[in-house]
Write a protein that holds these residues in place. Sequence first.
Motif, PDB file in Angstrom:
ATOM      1  N   LYS A   1       1.100  -2.329  -8.250  1.00  0.00           N
ATOM      2  CA  LYS A   1       2.110  -3.361  -8.487  1.00  0.00           C
ATOM      3  C   LYS A   1       3.507  -2.838  -8.146  1.00  0.00           C
ATOM      4  CE  LYS A   1       4.028  -6.342 -12.084  1.00  0.00           C
ATOM      5  NZ  LYS A   1       3.997  -6.731 -13.507  1.00  0.00           N
ATOM      6  N   LYS A   2       3.782  -1.588  -8.547  1.00  0.00           N
ATOM      7  CA  LYS A   2       5.078  -0.987  -8.225  1.00  0.00           C
ATOM      8  C   LYS A   2       5.262  -0.860  -6.715  1.00  0.00           C
ATOM      9  CE  LYS A   2       5.305   1.780 -12.471  1.00  0.00           C
ATOM     10  NZ  LYS A   2       5.304   3.171 -13.021  1.00  0.00           N
ATOM     11  N   ALA A   3       4.190  -0.479  -6.028  1.00  0.00           N
ATOM     12  CA  ALA A   3       4.262  -0.342  -4.570  1.00  0.00           C
ATOM     13  C   ALA A   3       4.476  -1.707  -3.904  1.00  0.00           C
ATOM     14  CB  ALA A   3       3.001   0.325  -4.041  1.00  0.00           C
ATOM     15  N   ASP A   4       3.844  -2.760  -4.457  1.00  0.00           N
ATOM     16  CA  ASP A   4       4.041  -4.107  -3.920  1.00  0.00           C
ATOM     17  C   ASP A   4       5.499  -4.543  -4.039  1.00  0.00           C
ATOM     18  OD1 ASP A   4       1.386  -4.355  -3.262  1.00  0.00           O
ATOM     19  OD2 ASP A   4       0.828  -5.401  -5.116  1.00  0.00           O
ATOM     20  N   GLU A   5       6.080  -4.294  -5.205  1.00  0.00           N
ATOM     21  CA  GLU A   5       7.470  -4.670  -5.434  1.00  0.00           C
ATOM     22  C   GLU A   5       8.412  -3.861  -4.539  1.00  0.00           C
ATOM     23  OE1 GLU A   5       7.886  -3.973  -9.577  1.00  0.00           O
ATOM     24  OE2 GLU A   5       6.929  -5.875 -10.187  1.00  0.00           O
ATOM     25  N   PHE A   6       8.071  -2.580  -4.348  1.00  0.00           N
ATOM     26  CA  PHE A   6       8.893  -1.725  -3.488  1.00  0.00           C
ATOM     27  C   PHE A   6       8.824  -2.207  -2.046  1.00  0.00           C
ATOM     28  CE2 PHE A   6       9.400   2.434  -1.151  1.00  0.00           C
ATOM     29  CZ  PHE A   6      10.754   2.578  -1.416  1.00  0.00           C
ATOM     30  N   GLU A   7       7.618  -2.561  -1.605  1.00  0.00           N
ATOM     31  CA  GLU A   7       7.461  -3.091  -0.245  1.00  0.00           C
ATOM     32  C   GLU A   7       8.287  -4.355  -0.049  1.00  0.00           C
ATOM     33  OE1 GLU A   7       3.745  -2.893   2.412  1.00  0.00           O
ATOM     34  OE2 GLU A   7       2.959  -2.929   0.362  1.00  0.00           O
ATOM     35  N   ALA A   8       8.226  -5.250  -1.036  1.00  0.00           N
ATOM     36  CA  ALA A   8       9.004  -6.491  -0.945  1.00  0.00           C
ATOM     37  C   ALA A   8      10.496  -6.194  -0.862  1.00  0.00           C
ATOM     38  CB  ALA A   8       8.708  -7.390  -2.148  1.00  0.00           C
ATOM     39  N   ALA A   9      10.955  -5.180  -1.597  1.00  0.00           N
ATOM     40  CA  ALA A   9      12.373  -4.802  -1.554  1.00  0.00           C
ATOM     41  C   ALA A   9      12.743  -4.232  -0.188  1.00  0.00           C
ATOM     42  CB  ALA A   9      12.669  -3.786  -2.656  1.00  0.00           C
ATOM     43  N   LEU A  10      11.831  -3.477   0.419  1.00  0.00           N
ATOM     44  CA  LEU A  10      12.103  -2.913   1.743  1.00  0.00           C
ATOM     45  C   LEU A  10      12.216  -4.000   2.811  1.00  0.00           C
ATOM     46  CD1 LEU A  10       9.703   0.191   1.762  1.00  0.00           C
ATOM     47  CD2 LEU A  10      12.166   0.173   1.327  1.00  0.00           C
ATOM     48  N   GLU A  11      11.556  -5.130   2.562  1.00  0.00           N
ATOM     49  CA  GLU A  11      11.569  -6.220   3.542  1.00  0.00           C
ATOM     50  C   GLU A  11      12.782  -7.130   3.396  1.00  0.00           C
ATOM     51  OE1 GLU A  11       7.842  -8.133   2.899  1.00  0.00           O
ATOM     52  OE2 GLU A  11       6.656  -6.492   3.758  1.00  0.00           O
ATOM     53  N   GLU A  12      13.587  -6.910   2.361  1.00  0.00           N
ATOM     54  CA  GLU A  12      14.793  -7.722   2.189  1.00  0.00           C
ATOM     55  C   GLU A  12      15.787  -7.448   3.318  1.00  0.00           C
ATOM     56  OE1 GLU A  12      16.615  -7.170  -1.589  1.00  0.00           O
ATOM     57  OE2 GLU A  12      14.810  -7.677  -2.740  1.00  0.00           O
ATOM     58  N   ARG A  13      16.508  -8.485   3.695  1.00  0.00           N
ATOM     59  CA  ARG A  13      17.543  -8.333   4.713  1.00  0.00           C
ATOM     60  C   ARG A  13      18.849  -7.909   4.066  1.00  0.00           C
ATOM     61  NH1 ARG A  13      16.890 -13.282   9.100  1.00  0.00           N
ATOM     62  NH2 ARG A  13      14.683 -12.908   9.606  1.00  0.00           N
ATOM     63  N   GLY A  14      19.580  -7.053   4.752  1.00  0.00           N
ATOM     64  CA  GLY A  14      20.854  -6.592   4.238  1.00  0.00           C
ATOM     65  C   GLY A  14      20.897  -5.083   4.092  1.00  0.00           C
TER      66      GLY A  14
ATOM     67  N   VAL B   1      -6.979   8.477  -7.209  1.00  0.00           N
ATOM     68  CA  VAL B   1      -6.978   7.205  -7.939  1.00  0.00           C
ATOM     69  C   VAL B   1      -5.667   7.059  -8.703  1.00  0.00           C
ATOM     70  CG1 VAL B   1      -8.188   5.839  -9.681  1.00  0.00           C
ATOM     71  CG2 VAL B   1      -9.496   7.278  -8.098  1.00  0.00           C
ATOM     72  N   ASN B   2      -5.211   5.796  -8.851  1.00  0.00           N
ATOM     73  CA  ASN B   2      -3.945   5.471  -9.517  1.00  0.00           C
ATOM     74  C   ASN B   2      -2.736   6.095  -8.811  1.00  0.00           C
ATOM     75  OD1 ASN B   2      -5.261   3.963 -11.455  1.00  0.00           O
ATOM     76  ND2 ASN B   2      -5.311   5.626 -12.971  1.00  0.00           N
ATOM     77  N   THR B   3      -2.852   6.123  -7.490  1.00  0.00           N
ATOM     78  CA  THR B   3      -1.732   6.636  -6.680  1.00  0.00           C
ATOM     79  C   THR B   3      -1.547   5.734  -5.459  1.00  0.00           C
ATOM     80  OG1 THR B   3      -2.157   8.923  -7.344  1.00  0.00           O
ATOM     81  CG2 THR B   3      -0.813   8.582  -5.377  1.00  0.00           C
ATOM     82  N   SER B   4      -0.328   5.272  -5.261  1.00  0.00           N
ATOM     83  CA  SER B   4       0.030   4.495  -4.066  1.00  0.00           C
ATOM     84  C   SER B   4       1.187   5.195  -3.376  1.00  0.00           C
ATOM     85  CB  SER B   4       0.432   3.056  -4.426  1.00  0.00           C
ATOM     86  OG  SER B   4      -0.676   2.338  -4.939  1.00  0.00           O
ATOM     87  N   VAL B   5       1.032   5.362  -2.075  1.00  0.00           N
ATOM     88  CA  VAL B   5       2.040   6.094  -1.286  1.00  0.00           C
ATOM     89  C   VAL B   5       2.621   5.160  -0.223  1.00  0.00           C
ATOM     90  CG1 VAL B   5       2.482   8.069   0.200  1.00  0.00           C
ATOM     91  CG2 VAL B   5       0.809   8.255  -1.664  1.00  0.00           C
ATOM     92  N   VAL B   6       3.952   5.049  -0.188  1.00  0.00           N
ATOM     93  CA  VAL B   6       4.655   4.241   0.823  1.00  0.00           C
ATOM     94  C   VAL B   6       5.532   5.184   1.647  1.00  0.00           C
ATOM     95  CG1 VAL B   6       6.280   2.371   1.252  1.00  0.00           C
ATOM     96  CG2 VAL B   6       4.655   2.207  -0.653  1.00  0.00           C
ATOM     97  N   THR B   7       5.314   5.170   2.945  1.00  0.00           N
ATOM     98  CA  THR B   7       6.117   6.001   3.854  1.00  0.00           C
ATOM     99  C   THR B   7       7.086   5.097   4.613  1.00  0.00           C
ATOM    100  OG1 THR B   7       4.273   7.546   4.116  1.00  0.00           O
ATOM    101  CG2 THR B   7       6.053   7.671   5.724  1.00  0.00           C
ATOM    102  N   ILE B   8       8.362   5.446   4.566  1.00  0.00           N
ATOM    103  CA  ILE B   8       9.395   4.617   5.202  1.00  0.00           C
ATOM    104  C   ILE B   8      10.549   5.510   5.638  1.00  0.00           C
ATOM    105  CG2 ILE B   8      10.562   4.162   3.023  1.00  0.00           C
ATOM    106  CD1 ILE B   8      10.334   1.783   6.066  1.00  0.00           C
ATOM    107  N   THR B   9      11.298   5.059   6.632  1.00  0.00           N
ATOM    108  CA  THR B   9      12.497   5.767   7.079  1.00  0.00           C
ATOM    109  C   THR B   9      13.720   4.933   6.731  1.00  0.00           C
ATOM    110  OG1 THR B   9      11.363   6.875   8.909  1.00  0.00           O
ATOM    111  CG2 THR B   9      13.757   6.693   9.055  1.00  0.00           C
ATOM    112  N   PHE B  10      14.646   5.542   5.989  1.00  0.00           N
ATOM    113  CA  PHE B  10      15.917   4.895   5.668  1.00  0.00           C
ATOM    114  C   PHE B  10      16.963   5.369   6.678  1.00  0.00           C
ATOM    115  CE2 PHE B  10      13.730   4.950   1.544  1.00  0.00           C
ATOM    116  CZ  PHE B  10      13.870   3.618   1.162  1.00  0.00           C
ATOM    117  N   SER B  11      17.590   4.426   7.349  1.00  0.00           N
ATOM    118  CA  SER B  11      18.606   4.761   8.357  1.00  0.00           C
ATOM    119  C   SER B  11      19.987   4.418   7.826  1.00  0.00           C
ATOM    120  CB  SER B  11      18.355   3.999   9.662  1.00  0.00           C
ATOM    121  OG  SER B  11      17.113   4.384  10.224  1.00  0.00           O
ATOM    122  N   GLU B  12      20.888   5.407   7.874  1.00  0.00           N
ATOM    123  CA  GLU B  12      22.254   5.177   7.399  1.00  0.00           C
ATOM    124  C   GLU B  12      22.964   4.184   8.311  1.00  0.00           C
ATOM    125  OE1 GLU B  12      26.057   7.882   5.923  1.00  0.00           O
ATOM    126  OE2 GLU B  12      24.756   8.634   7.522  1.00  0.00           O
TER     127      GLU B  12
END
Length: 436
Positions: free
Chosen positions: A67-80, A110-121
Amino acid sequence: MELTDIKYTSPSGKEFTFVYENVSKETDLKTATFTFPEKDGAYIQSLGRGGRRFPLTCIFTGENCMKKADEFEAALEERGIGSLRHPVYGTRAVVPTGTIKREDGLVTDVNTSVVTITFSETNTDKEVLQSVTESSSEISAAAEVFVDNAIDEFAASVSLNSAPEVLQVETLCKDSAKIICDNIDSYSDMVATKKNFNLNDFTNGAYKAMRKIVNNATAPINDIRGYAATVLKLMRLPATIVSAPAEIITAYSNMVRDIVKKFKNDPFGDKKVKNQYAVMKLSLQGAICAICEGTTFACGQSSSSAGGSSGGDGTQDGFTSREDAVNAAEKVEEIFEAVKSKLDEEVGKDVLVETSESYSALLEVYQKTVALVLNTAFSLRKRRVIVLNRDRQLIELLAELYGDVDSHIDEFIIDNNLMMEDLKILPMGKEVAYYV
């Protein structure tokens, strides 16, 4: 070293913390590479730093990890633009870029979700991010504020309490109007020579009509606000009709010089000094406003293509190169400082009480114009000058420099002032310029 807790704040304000693996940072360096015919190696020019990227492996654990990973993914997809408080590299304004990679531990981990992403300044400087259209609109709005303030100050400063004062102001206005009209005539001639059309015809008589109003407004002085409004309108009109920044700067620079020279000596009497200063100030500040609006107009034409849009006659509208734009910005700065120094010199005589409304508005016009011209310069071609190491044919040289002949031949001939004999053979040792 001390490590801070990591936190990502999305554009909507949602905050996330997570466990992370080893961190890293990537930085782009901006460079330009130039190679030269028949010469080994290359010249590398440093153009500063580009963007920074922060790849992160974000780990969520516990019963609610998915659930935390789902919410994080949704936040990453926000524009801005979001904010990343990095454990090593500090807090940065960032935008998630690239691919979001998600792994959920269903068999192992088990009970581990990993999200890999690149944050660009990202750059949050609004002046840098504004388009030419947005910046031009702001400059036009500031110019209108300047005009209103300049008219108000001119009307409030001029003294017409006696017949000698009326005659003096009438003479001053006529002299100033003549200088303005003569220099605009010179600008029209330069434009007509370069662009093959008559500026007066192009404006459908509006230019001639306004000149008539200016002349009539001073005989006698009975509408001081009307004179000021008409003079400023006349000065601003030609600079926004045709994109010829070099001609604009030359003509209005000469105008400033002639006005300063004409009003060099002070008349006798405090009120006459104030009257002369009011007429001179209106003319000088109007010239600065016209130069700024003209160069702003040129930026819009320059942005339509890599080096300005073609005028159809082998010439270019707007700025032709990065050096052209930078030189224009420097000349605008030079003219502005000359006007400022002259007005400060007059105020320093302790006869005048200066107001700042028109100057503040003009300063905004000037500063935004210089910033826009310099920002526009980064999108333009660079001008290169080479010395031919052997005799060259024009067609063969253009093919080597550009890989194309037809779309560059007129520009190349005009820019290098080539004569008929040059069209046959360009001699060894001749300097020629081209754009990259």
